[in-house]
Design an enzyme around this catalytic site. Sequence first.
Site, short mmCIF file in Angstrom:
data_model
loop_
_atom_site.label_atom_id
_atom_site.label_comp_id
_atom_site.label_asym_id
_atom_site.label_seq_id
_atom_site.Cartn_x
_atom_site.Cartn_y
_atom_site.Cartn_z
N CYS A 46 18.01 -21.98 -4.92
CA CYS A 46 16.45 -22.17 -5.68
C CYS A 46 16.79 -22.26 -7.36
O CYS A 46 15.62 -22.73 -7.76
CB CYS A 46 15.63 -21.10 -5.24
SG CYS A 46 15.87 -20.77 -3.56
N SER A 57 6.32 -21.31 1.49
CA SER A 57 6.42 -22.71 0.68
C SER A 57 6.85 -23.47 1.57
O SER A 57 7.61 -23.42 2.61
CB SER A 57 7.61 -22.39 -0.24
OG SER A 57 9.01 -22.12 0.16
N CYS A 115 12.83 -16.34 -7.53
CA CYS A 115 13.95 -15.77 -6.87
C CYS A 115 14.81 -16.65 -6.39
O CYS A 115 14.58 -17.99 -6.05
CB CYS A 115 13.33 -14.78 -5.63
SG CYS A 115 12.21 -15.91 -4.29
#
Length: 462
Positions: A124, A300, A448
């Site tokens: 990510c 998400s 994160c």
Amino acid sequence: MAQKPKAPAPAAARSRARPSRAAASASTASGREDPAGRPVYLVDGTRTPFLRARGKPGPFTPVDLAVQCGRPLLARQPFPSETFDMVILGCVNVIADEMNPARVAALRLGMGAAMPAFTVQINCGSGMQSIDTAFRMIELGKADVILAGGAEALSHSPLVLSQEATKWFARFATEKTAWGRTAALAAFRPEMAKPVIGLERGLTDPMTELNMGQTAEVIGHIFGITRKAADAYALESHLRLSQAHKEGFLDGELIPAVSRDGTLYDHDDGVRPDTSMEKLASLKPVFEKPYGNVTAGNSSQITDGASWVILASEEAVKRHKLRPLARIVDAEWSALDPSIMGLGPTLCCTALLKRRGLTREDIDLWELNEAFAAQVLACLAAWEDEEYCRDVLGLDGVFGPIDRDRLNVDGGAISLGHPVGASGNRIVLHLVNAMRRLGLKRGMATECIGGGQGGAMLLEVV
């Protein structure tokens, strides 16, 4: 925000976060206590609309998205594309036809055969890592102008064969005799033809065997984040993004994309301004049935999208008469137990502020990537937990609350989507644009990272 449970919940987070040394020390591998390099500026940036994956490959590959985003950005610069020293692109799910998508994108953008380009991958954090890598190279005097971005087409994630099927195909392909091939065919079973969803495996941590949604459930449980609180946060994200579209806050940042069949994509299509607490409450848990709190509505979205920013040295700014939007001050990367990966931002942000002699009150605006509502709320709760702040973050007191009016002011990945290789780039770009719109000075972008890491970047408007 929901009330967090009393001990032993914070103790669980402490024991799992303790292996990370980044937050306990002001000196880490990704930064220096007294950086003395050249100033580095973010001078421009764009992104594509973020498009929801709908069960089939979308209209754009990762490189398609990078090119659609990059062409108008390069066209509005006062210097030729060959001026760039290099191209760095974050991408996680690289497709077979686009190995090293940074290089493929650079060539398709007409940046010249001599343009160095490489791809970075830290899950990510990939889109932010591209910026940090460019930042360090310019800071050290190794480059003057770099195009740094992130691109992801999660809808193009491959279907892969199971290990059993792979072994069968290998056996059949290496059999030398007709009898051997016949025996191999007899061993074939129909279930071998069923593919494994590559994205599902990619979003599952190989060490803990927890998928990302389950890690959100873990930290949500530790800090007592209720389903109602998570749904309320998700609703707010949709309403904020919808408002940003209506008010034109994304103009110039969001660049329309046109597919090969001529279809125009000019907005983020995952936003649901008509959602409500009632609609969100009707959704069932996805990862921990039937009692979990993480649903499709407060997570998400699986999305395709790309984002680019241009970084330049002070010399390049003067030479090309560029208009700096912000100065990149510093960046930080931290790590912790993968099962509580969502708490990564608490480590890297705290360590970065410590090193810079700053506190929470010194940050005017925050972009914290919305992997899951429970994850964002757990980070906020952890920063207000005295034991966690003392034992994990090495603080004398609590870090303190982050004003929700200064956090993700135009929505985030819950409403926008999370194309993993691009998200870290987008939050940096939007943080800068939002600070300039609101007349603010200093901001923090953080996220994160799957696998148990966190990334943060500190910027100042100039």
